[in-house]
Design a protein around this motif. Structure first.
Motif, short mmCIF file in Angstrom:
data_model
loop_
_atom_site.label_atom_id
_atom_site.label_comp_id
_atom_site.label_asym_id
_atom_site.label_seq_id
_atom_site.Cartn_x
_atom_site.Cartn_y
_atom_site.Cartn_z
N GLY A 1 0.64 -1.17 -0.05
CA GLY A 1 -0.08 -0.24 -0.20
C GLY A 1 0.94 1.17 0.01
O GLY A 1 0.39 2.39 0.38
N VAL A 2 2.17 1.17 -0.35
CA VAL A 2 2.94 2.35 -0.34
C VAL A 2 3.44 2.48 -1.86
O VAL A 2 4.16 1.61 -2.38
N ALA A 3 3.34 3.75 -2.52
CA ALA A 3 3.90 4.03 -3.75
C ALA A 3 5.18 5.07 -3.49
O ALA A 3 4.52 6.09 -3.07
N ALA A 4 6.05 4.98 -3.74
CA ALA A 4 7.24 5.91 -3.41
C ALA A 4 7.17 6.97 -4.31
O ALA A 4 7.03 6.82 -5.62
N GLY A 5 7.55 8.08 -3.69
CA GLY A 5 7.69 9.31 -4.85
C GLY A 5 9.15 8.96 -5.22
O GLY A 5 9.36 9.07 -6.47
N ILE A 6 10.08 8.78 -4.25
CA ILE A 6 11.38 8.54 -4.93
C ILE A 6 11.89 7.07 -4.17
O ILE A 6 11.86 7.18 -2.91
N PRO B 1 3.22 5.29 -10.99
CA PRO B 1 3.39 5.75 -12.21
C PRO B 1 4.20 7.02 -11.89
O PRO B 1 5.15 7.45 -12.98
N GLN B 2 4.27 7.52 -10.76
CA GLN B 2 5.31 8.81 -10.59
C GLN B 2 6.60 8.61 -9.94
O GLN B 2 7.43 9.36 -9.75
N THR B 3 6.84 7.26 -9.69
CA THR B 3 7.97 6.99 -8.90
C THR B 3 9.34 7.10 -9.79
O THR B 3 9.49 6.63 -10.89
N VAL B 4 10.14 7.69 -9.16
CA VAL B 4 11.52 7.88 -9.56
C VAL B 4 12.72 6.79 -8.68
O VAL B 4 12.91 6.98 -7.55
N THR B 5 13.16 6.04 -9.57
CA THR B 5 14.15 4.91 -8.93
C THR B 5 15.62 5.43 -9.05
O THR B 5 16.28 6.21 -9.94
#
Length: 270
Positions: free
Chosen positions: A63-68, A91-95
């Motif tokens: 249930g967590v979508a990372a920003g970075i 969709p917005q995550t930057v690795t």
């Protein structure tokens, strides 16, 4: 772009990850916007996170979508680690990788989307590092600026356009602190051979190199000019530099050494 709803997720809070984390907290990053994932947190880091109010887990929560999504684990562990992180990528995550030897395409294959590959060095642990970084085409200008801010808590960030240059960055600055430490060892050993007690020779060499580094950090002059400032004509420094700057001495050795490091960086990425 990071917030409690889209947190900065740090995977691996060892030496490098821990240095970055401390820098973020000291710079005022909201602790609620940070999530640390590490199955083997040190006792000191556990206390630090608890005191700061940073959430930490041993594995990726649901249930967590990372920003970075920042990956600060050893390259040999990376493939196993990323296999368990897919649920954190939205969709917005930057690795963001700070590990040597893993290419942008590796992270695109395993996690997809926007990827930044970076190479910090160990002086980051005292806020005096430097980081080389490269982004893929999916990284927006806003995301790049945010990542620059995060990386710069431990020192300046140098962006390159071509990922192939990262191997040279690794060879010069990523591995570079080890060359300087070895220089200190060599200077101290040379002093010992001239009759100095070993501990005194080491103190002299260590203080000389750290002092010279601080002088160069503060001075507007280039390294060549600073060298010339120390070198009196026909003096002791000139005599030493005649040896160090000979055709078969220091520059050819560094050419070969840094090429070997860059070649190895390419091998690790293949």
């Amino acid at each position: 772009m990071i917030s409690p709803a889209s947190p900065l997720v740090l995977v691996g809070a060892g030496n490098m990850g821990g240095a970055m984390l401390n820098g973020w907290l000291d710079a005022g990053t909201d602790p609620a916007a940070i999530l640390v994932i590490d199955p083997k947190l040190s006792e000191a880091m556990t206390v630090r996170l608890s005191d700061a109010g940073v959430r930490f887990e041993t594995a990726a929560p649901e249930g967590v979508a990372a920003g970075i999504l920042m990956l600060a684990v050893k390259p040999q562990m990376m493939e196993a680690v990323v296999a368990g992180l897919g649920g954190l990528v939205g969709p917005q995550t930057v690795t963001l990788s700070v590990a040597a030897g893993k290419t942008i395409s590796f992270f695109e294959q395993h996690l997809g989307g926007a990827v930044v590959r970076s190479i910090p060095n160990t002086p980051a642990m005292v806020g005096r590092g430097i980081t080389g970084a490269v982004a893929n085409a999916a990284v927006t200008a806003e995301a790049k600026a945010e990542i620059d801010r995060l990386l710069s808590v431990c020192g300046p960030v140098e962006w390159v356009e071509d990922e192939a240059m990262i191997d040279a960055v690794t060879a010069v600055s990523g591995s570079g602190p080890a060359y300087v430490f070895y220089l200190v060892e060599c200077m101290a050993e040379a002093g010992r051979k001239l009759g100095l007690p070993a501990d005194l020779a080491m103190r002299l060499a260590r203080a000389t190199v750290t002092g010279a580094g601080e002088l160069m950090h503060r001075s507007p002059d280039g390294a060549g000019q600073l060298r010339q400032n120390v070198t009196s004509p026909n003096g002791t420094t000139a005599a030493a530099l005649d040896v160090l700057m000979s055709d078969e001495a220091m520059q050819p050795l560094f050419d070969a050494a840094i090429k070997a490091a860059a070649d190895r960086s390419r091998e690790l990425a293949s």
